[in-house]
Design a protein around this motif. Sequence first.
Motif, PDB file in Angstrom:
ATOM      1  N   SER A 111     -13.246   9.872   5.224  1.00 14.95           N
ATOM      2  CA  SER A 111     -12.898  11.144   4.641  1.00 14.95           C
ATOM      3  C   SER A 111     -13.384  12.054   5.797  1.00 14.95           C
ATOM      4  O   SER A 111     -14.445  11.877   6.583  1.00 14.95           O
ATOM      5  CB  SER A 111     -13.794  11.386   3.638  1.00 14.95           C
ATOM      6  N   TYR A 112     -12.570  13.171   6.188  1.00 15.14           N
ATOM      7  CA  TYR A 112     -12.876  13.824   7.242  1.00 15.14           C
ATOM      8  C   TYR A 112     -11.969  15.383   7.077  1.00 15.14           C
ATOM      9  O   TYR A 112     -11.243  15.461   6.231  1.00 15.14           O
ATOM     10  CB  TYR A 112     -12.267  13.400   8.228  1.00 15.14           C
ATOM     11  N   ASP A 113     -12.488  16.396   7.765  1.00 14.75           N
ATOM     12  CA  ASP A 113     -11.875  17.529   7.937  1.00 14.75           C
ATOM     13  C   ASP A 113     -11.099  17.562   9.016  1.00 14.75           C
ATOM     14  O   ASP A 113     -11.590  17.510  10.162  1.00 14.75           O
ATOM     15  CB  ASP A 113     -13.100  18.691   7.685  1.00 14.75           C
ATOM     16  N   VAL A 120      -9.430  15.398   3.816  1.00 11.44           N
ATOM     17  CA  VAL A 120      -8.554  14.445   3.688  1.00 11.44           C
ATOM     18  C   VAL A 120      -9.630  12.962   3.201  1.00 11.44           C
ATOM     19  O   VAL A 120     -10.759  12.823   3.801  1.00 11.44           O
ATOM     20  CB  VAL A 120      -8.006  13.679   5.005  1.00 11.44           C
ATOM     21  N   LYS A 121      -9.138  12.707   2.153  1.00 10.56           N
ATOM     22  CA  LYS A 121     -10.365  11.678   1.442  1.00 10.56           C
ATOM     23  C   LYS A 121      -9.826  10.237   1.290  1.00 10.56           C
ATOM     24  O   LYS A 121      -8.570  10.224   1.278  1.00 10.56           O
ATOM     25  CB  LYS A 121     -10.589  12.190   0.003  1.00 10.56           C
ATOM     26  N   ASN A 122     -10.672   9.439   1.655  1.00 12.47           N
ATOM     27  CA  ASN A 122     -10.419   7.904   1.533  1.00 12.47           C
ATOM     28  C   ASN A 122      -9.117   7.516   2.402  1.00 12.47           C
ATOM     29  O   ASN A 122      -8.419   7.016   1.926  1.00 12.47           O
ATOM     30  CB  ASN A 122     -10.069   7.558   0.146  1.00 12.47           C
ATOM     31  N   HIS A 123      -9.142   8.126   3.561  1.00 10.28           N
ATOM     32  CA  HIS A 123      -8.125   7.624   4.648  1.00 10.28           C
ATOM     33  C   HIS A 123      -8.029   6.294   5.180  1.00 10.28           C
ATOM     34  O   HIS A 123      -8.954   5.757   5.527  1.00 10.28           O
ATOM     35  CB  HIS A 123      -7.740   8.723   5.882  1.00 10.28           C
ATOM     36  N   LYS A 124      -7.112   5.765   5.054  1.00  8.58           N
ATOM     37  CA  LYS A 124      -6.884   3.965   5.361  1.00  8.58           C
ATOM     38  C   LYS A 124      -5.864   4.059   6.198  1.00  8.58           C
ATOM     39  O   LYS A 124      -4.622   4.351   6.226  1.00  8.58           O
ATOM     40  CB  LYS A 124      -6.510   3.064   4.215  1.00  8.58           C
ATOM     41  N   MET A 172      -2.610  10.875  12.840  1.00  7.75           N
ATOM     42  CA  MET A 172      -1.863  11.691  12.308  1.00  7.75           C
ATOM     43  C   MET A 172      -2.439  13.005  12.855  1.00  7.75           C
ATOM     44  O   MET A 172      -3.613  13.140  13.425  1.00  7.75           O
ATOM     45  CB  MET A 172      -2.008  11.940  10.782  1.00  7.75           C
ATOM     46  N   GLU A 173      -1.848  14.022  12.714  1.00  6.38           N
ATOM     47  CA  GLU A 173      -2.198  15.592  13.166  1.00  6.38           C
ATOM     48  C   GLU A 173      -3.788  15.730  12.612  1.00  6.38           C
ATOM     49  O   GLU A 173      -3.734  15.736  11.593  1.00  6.38           O
ATOM     50  CB  GLU A 173      -1.290  16.455  13.162  1.00  6.38           C
ATOM     51  N   GLY A 174      -4.310  16.308  13.564  1.00  9.16           N
ATOM     52  CA  GLY A 174      -5.784  16.790  13.009  1.00  9.16           C
ATOM     53  C   GLY A 174      -6.821  15.860  12.769  1.00  9.16           C
ATOM     54  O   GLY A 174      -7.885  16.078  12.446  1.00  9.16           O
ATOM     55  N   MET A 175      -6.634  14.549  13.337  1.00  6.62           N
ATOM     56  CA  MET A 175      -7.599  13.377  13.062  1.00  6.62           C
ATOM     57  C   MET A 175      -8.490  13.174  14.519  1.00  6.62           C
ATOM     58  O   MET A 175      -9.537  12.983  14.105  1.00  6.62           O
ATOM     59  CB  MET A 175      -6.718  12.259  13.010  1.00  6.62           C
ATOM     60  N   SER A 230       0.857  -1.276  -0.026  1.00 10.01           N
ATOM     61  CA  SER A 230      -0.015   0.076  -0.066  1.00 10.01           C
ATOM     62  C   SER A 230       0.923   1.314  -0.084  1.00 10.01           C
ATOM     63  O   SER A 230       2.091   1.177   0.393  1.00 10.01           O
ATOM     64  CB  SER A 230      -0.935   0.144   1.099  1.00 10.01           C
ATOM     65  N   ASP A 231       0.041   2.336  -0.390  1.00 13.18           N
ATOM     66  CA  ASP A 231       1.094   3.605  -0.643  1.00 13.18           C
ATOM     67  C   ASP A 231       0.199   4.717   0.398  1.00 13.18           C
ATOM     68  O   ASP A 231      -0.120   5.657  -0.323  1.00 13.18           O
ATOM     69  CB  ASP A 231       1.563   3.927  -1.938  1.00 13.18           C
ATOM     70  N   HIS A 232      -0.292   4.596   1.377  1.00  9.49           N
ATOM     71  CA  HIS A 232      -1.018   5.349   2.275  1.00  9.49           C
ATOM     72  C   HIS A 232      -0.192   6.527   2.344  1.00  9.49           C
ATOM     73  O   HIS A 232      -0.757   7.833   2.270  1.00  9.49           O
ATOM     74  CB  HIS A 232      -1.170   4.788   3.660  1.00  9.49           C
ATOM     75  N   MET A 233       1.240   6.478   2.385  1.00 11.40           N
ATOM     76  CA  MET A 233       2.014   7.718   2.840  1.00 11.40           C
ATOM     77  C   MET A 233       3.355   7.470   2.081  1.00 11.40           C
ATOM     78  O   MET A 233       3.735   6.244   1.500  1.00 11.40           O
ATOM     79  CB  MET A 233       2.173   7.809   4.095  1.00 11.40           C
ATOM     80  N   GLU A 234       3.984   8.437   1.665  1.00 13.09           N
ATOM     81  CA  GLU A 234       5.385   8.479   1.054  1.00 13.09           C
ATOM     82  C   GLU A 234       6.264   7.406   1.662  1.00 13.09           C
ATOM     83  O   GLU A 234       6.512   7.498   2.677  1.00 13.09           O
ATOM     84  CB  GLU A 234       5.885   9.742   0.803  1.00 13.09           C
ATOM     85  N   GLY A 235       6.972   6.609   0.917  1.00  3.49           N
ATOM     86  CA  GLY A 235       7.907   5.827   1.386  1.00  3.49           C
ATOM     87  C   GLY A 235       7.403   4.516   1.876  1.00  3.49           C
ATOM     88  O   GLY A 235       8.373   3.647   2.428  1.00  3.49           O
ATOM     89  N   MET A 236       5.989   4.224   1.866  1.00  2.00           N
ATOM     90  CA  MET A 236       5.711   3.202   2.478  1.00  2.00           C
ATOM     91  C   MET A 236       5.512   1.813   1.457  1.00  2.00           C
ATOM     92  O   MET A 236       5.928   0.832   2.054  1.00  2.00           O
ATOM     93  CB  MET A 236       4.166   3.315   2.940  1.00  2.00           C
TER      94      MET A 236
END
Length: 206
Positions: A117-119, A127-131, A159-162, A92-98
């Motif tokens: 998805s959330y603000d 943030v859309k389609n966060h896994k 992550m911050e803001g979640m 998976s590539d949820h985040m860079e370098g993963m």
Amino acid sequence: MLIKKIKKPVLISLLASIFLVLGACSNGTDDGKENNEEKNSTASEENKEGSEEMEGMDHNNMDMSSSGAVPEGLKVAEDPTYKVGSKAIINSDHMEGMKGAEATIVGAFDTTAYAISYDPTTGGERVKNHKWVIHEEIPDAGDQPLDSGSEFTIDASHMEGMDGAKAVIDTAEKTTVYMVDFTTTTSDIEVKNHKWVTESELSPIE
């Protein structure tokens, strides 16, 4: 003198040829200068764009580690495909370098995983389609999996803001989720207790 012996038409033709040669040399120099200026300008624009992209990244969100604490009621998987202590490749590539990183399995749990998805509570773009957020991270979710479109308040801080953000469920997947350690493929950052990777996002090391 030699010039006097040369006929006038021939002299004119000769002078014209000299001017053409000089003009061509001058144009070649100007063209080279213009080409260099264009290259320098392009490189400058690319560097500027790259800097803007870096400025736009939320580096706080790049911290993918966690304390390793799991929500109350989360059930440990009895017979997971990837045992605790074993290794697997993250697909998976949820985040860079993963993607492509070699993971060490820290924990395996049976649950329902949600893409949401959330603000962010800290502001910024939605943030859309966060896994993934798992069922046990949703307050008062009950025993049954929630449907797509369900709204809730996030009780997780991947992550911050979640944490505390209002979210909507995009998809739900009953699966085994894994908490993993890995080193990013792009910057050699060591990530500890990352939450979460689903079973379909892992593959065995060949």
